[in-house]
Design an enzyme around this catalytic site. Sequence first.
Site, mmCIF file in Angstrom:
data_model
loop_
_atom_site.group_PDB
_atom_site.id
_atom_site.type_symbol
_atom_site.label_atom_id
_atom_site.label_comp_id
_atom_site.label_asym_id
_atom_site.label_seq_id
_atom_site.Cartn_x
_atom_site.Cartn_y
_atom_site.Cartn_z
ATOM 1 N N HIS A 33 -5.485 0.714 6.529
ATOM 2 C CA HIS A 33 -5.475 0.094 7.859
ATOM 3 C C HIS A 33 -6.818 0.243 8.578
ATOM 4 O O HIS A 33 -7.429 -0.738 9.018
ATOM 5 C CB HIS A 33 -4.389 0.718 8.735
ATOM 6 C CG HIS A 33 -3.001 0.540 8.218
ATOM 7 N ND1 HIS A 33 -2.643 -0.471 7.356
ATOM 8 C CD2 HIS A 33 -1.859 1.237 8.461
ATOM 9 C CE1 HIS A 33 -1.350 -0.367 7.083
ATOM 10 N NE2 HIS A 33 -0.858 0.656 7.738
ATOM 11 N N ASP A 60 -2.817 7.578 3.859
ATOM 12 C CA ASP A 60 -1.754 6.686 4.323
ATOM 13 C C ASP A 60 -2.237 5.657 5.339
ATOM 14 O O ASP A 60 -1.739 4.533 5.372
ATOM 15 C CB ASP A 60 -0.611 7.512 4.933
ATOM 16 C CG ASP A 60 0.612 6.677 5.243
ATOM 17 O OD1 ASP A 60 1.118 5.996 4.328
ATOM 18 O OD2 ASP A 60 1.062 6.688 6.400
ATOM 19 N N LYS A 74 -0.275 11.104 13.818
ATOM 20 C CA LYS A 74 1.147 11.111 14.145
ATOM 21 C C LYS A 74 1.391 12.001 15.363
ATOM 22 O O LYS A 74 0.612 12.888 15.667
ATOM 23 C CB LYS A 74 1.959 11.655 12.963
ATOM 24 C CG LYS A 74 1.842 10.851 11.678
ATOM 25 C CD LYS A 74 2.693 9.612 11.728
ATOM 26 C CE LYS A 74 2.781 8.942 10.362
ATOM 27 N NZ LYS A 74 3.599 7.705 10.419
ATOM 28 N N GLU A 85 0.334 6.907 16.556
ATOM 29 C CA GLU A 85 1.785 6.721 16.543
ATOM 30 C C GLU A 85 2.441 7.895 17.253
ATOM 31 O O GLU A 85 2.012 9.042 17.081
ATOM 32 C CB GLU A 85 2.307 6.625 15.106
ATOM 33 C CG GLU A 85 1.770 5.438 14.319
ATOM 34 C CD GLU A 85 2.275 5.446 12.893
ATOM 35 O OE1 GLU A 85 3.075 4.574 12.536
ATOM 36 O OE2 GLU A 85 1.851 6.342 12.131
ATOM 37 N N LYS A 130 0.856 -1.183 0.000
ATOM 38 C CA LYS A 130 0.000 0.000 0.000
ATOM 39 C C LYS A 130 0.897 1.240 0.000
ATOM 40 O O LYS A 130 2.068 1.158 0.423
ATOM 41 C CB LYS A 130 -0.951 -0.042 1.206
ATOM 42 C CG LYS A 130 -0.275 0.087 2.578
ATOM 43 C CD LYS A 130 -0.223 1.506 3.050
ATOM 44 C CE LYS A 130 0.381 1.666 4.414
ATOM 45 N NZ LYS A 130 0.621 3.065 4.806
ATOM 46 N N ASP A 185 -1.399 -5.478 3.081
ATOM 47 C CA ASP A 185 -1.579 -4.523 4.174
ATOM 48 C C ASP A 185 -1.124 -5.253 5.427
ATOM 49 O O ASP A 185 -1.815 -6.151 5.909
ATOM 50 C CB ASP A 185 -3.043 -4.101 4.283
ATOM 51 C CG ASP A 185 -3.278 -3.057 5.379
ATOM 52 O OD1 ASP A 185 -2.385 -2.908 6.248
ATOM 53 O OD2 ASP A 185 -4.323 -2.398 5.377
ATOM 54 N N HIS A 186 0.034 -4.885 5.948
ATOM 55 C CA HIS A 186 0.637 -5.694 7.014
ATOM 56 C C HIS A 186 -0.235 -5.774 8.257
ATOM 57 O O HIS A 186 -0.090 -6.704 9.053
ATOM 58 C CB HIS A 186 2.032 -5.150 7.370
ATOM 59 C CG HIS A 186 2.016 -3.816 8.056
ATOM 60 N ND1 HIS A 186 1.997 -2.635 7.369
ATOM 61 C CD2 HIS A 186 2.016 -3.498 9.369
ATOM 62 C CE1 HIS A 186 1.991 -1.625 8.225
ATOM 63 N NE2 HIS A 186 1.995 -2.121 9.448
ATOM 64 N N LYS A 206 -1.341 -9.228 11.468
ATOM 65 C CA LYS A 206 -1.158 -9.203 12.920
ATOM 66 C C LYS A 206 -2.110 -10.191 13.585
ATOM 67 O O LYS A 206 -3.265 -10.327 13.200
ATOM 68 C CB LYS A 206 -1.379 -7.788 13.466
ATOM 69 C CG LYS A 206 -0.301 -6.803 13.009
ATOM 70 C CD LYS A 206 -0.543 -5.423 13.576
ATOM 71 C CE LYS A 206 0.550 -4.454 13.149
ATOM 72 N NZ LYS A 206 1.847 -4.780 13.748
#
Length: 511
Positions: free
Chosen positions: A262, A257, A362, A238, A170, A199-200, A204
């Site tokens: 996500h 992003d 962020k 984050e 992505k 999409d990591h 999970k």
Amino acid sequence: MTGAAIAPNPLAEGLYDYRVAEPAIMVIFGATGDLSGRKLLPALYNLSKQRLLPAGFAVVGAAIDDLTDDSYRRRAAEKITQFSRTQPVDQRVLQTFLDAVFYIKVDFSKLEDFKGLARKIDELDHARHVGGNRVFYCATPPPTYEIITEQLKASGLNAGDGYHRIVIEKPFGSDMKSAHELNQIVQRVFHEDSVFRIDHYLGKETVQNIMAFRFANTIFEPVWNCHFIDSVQITVAEEIGIENRGAYYDKAGTLRDIVQNHALQLLALTAMEPSVAFEANAVRDEKVKVLKAIRPLTDADVAKATVRGQYTNGWVLGEHVKGYREEPNVAQGSLTETFVALRLFVDNWRWAGVPFYIRAGKRMPKRVTEIRIQFNRPPHLTFGRDAAQELDPNAITLRIQPEEGISLKFGAKVPAAGIRLRSVAMDFLYASSFLVEAPEAYERLLLDCMIGDPTLFTRADEVETAWTIIDPIEAAWRDGRPPLQTYPSGTWGPAAGAKMLEAEGREWHRP
């Protein structure tokens, strides 16, 4: 590929049982980049250590740098030693893995370089008896996806014996139009079943546990609907800034992003109906149904149900940090958002009237990703208001990171004279329950790709449907509605994010 024996662990029984992948050659485009060094190579090493890589498996790094096989292996060893989740690194397993790592210089604009790559792959295929199986991983910036795909076709690398698969990171497109065009380009070269849009987050353990938690437990699924649930909060926070990615981030922003992929993936998994089987298309069909049921936001909705913010200088984890506009490669006066808050509704029978709140940002106070299911309050306070002053509504929190687990909040009597109620938590932590560290997301996803299981990857229609939700928001924001707000680094975003919930008698959960 062999590795060190795994010590017996009765609580981890079954964790390493897995389907067997066929031998393959994995080509990593962008092999000298950050993603390859931090995630892909360490993940492959750990798969080797767990004896999950097939015999004959090989990695071919492809990038513009002038390196030999040996110099790239030394570089790979340094990255694996630094970033592997299992420490210390087993030198015997590492050496065995590195013996199957190779390198070739490739300029993506030169067809001759791809033909040279094809010759190298053919040599390795015959030497290692791979049978023609290929995985092409684009660990490169999005603008390169099109040219890499077309060069693979022009050089014949997308055809022949065995399977041929491509993995694309992505963001997949920057809006609905570009995503559709990219899908068409890729599908002209690879069949959709061979396209793995990664999409990591979907790799999970707790993300996969969402489906297990809901559909394998009869006590939760009956109350997983609008009759019992007040609201759902999805937080992707984050503490880091943009980490020298100013040129990319100033064009993308948090909505593209983080939210488009996500956050919407987490929403879809939380809200989806049970699939007829845990099978790729069945699961992804249900996720697409959820995305299609999300109520489109009109211009008036965007003004009331979205908040966008940008961090200024402040303190994070005891360190003073600069503001977004002071970051390298960020335009002066940039209006790119680093914080997003949204209120969405899923217009179907199960979720009618239940708001889904999403916030992502962020420079938050801490790194945390979680889904919070907030239940309705009891219809009658049997014990009286005074006794229940410290009692919060029941809630289930699914923590995706950093500590993967699930928490259930419920009311209990305080051990004292009289009746006094207080909220308590019952926690499940992956590590303490199974006495093993959760595998990295890329370990699961890379192996699934080699096996050919796309369940945890996004399908073309899934990507495009997600963009139809995001595009109207982007369009309104470009016209300045609502205006961009600022927030000091180390806080939970601009005040408008909290006020959006307060106006509806709710508040954000504090992780």
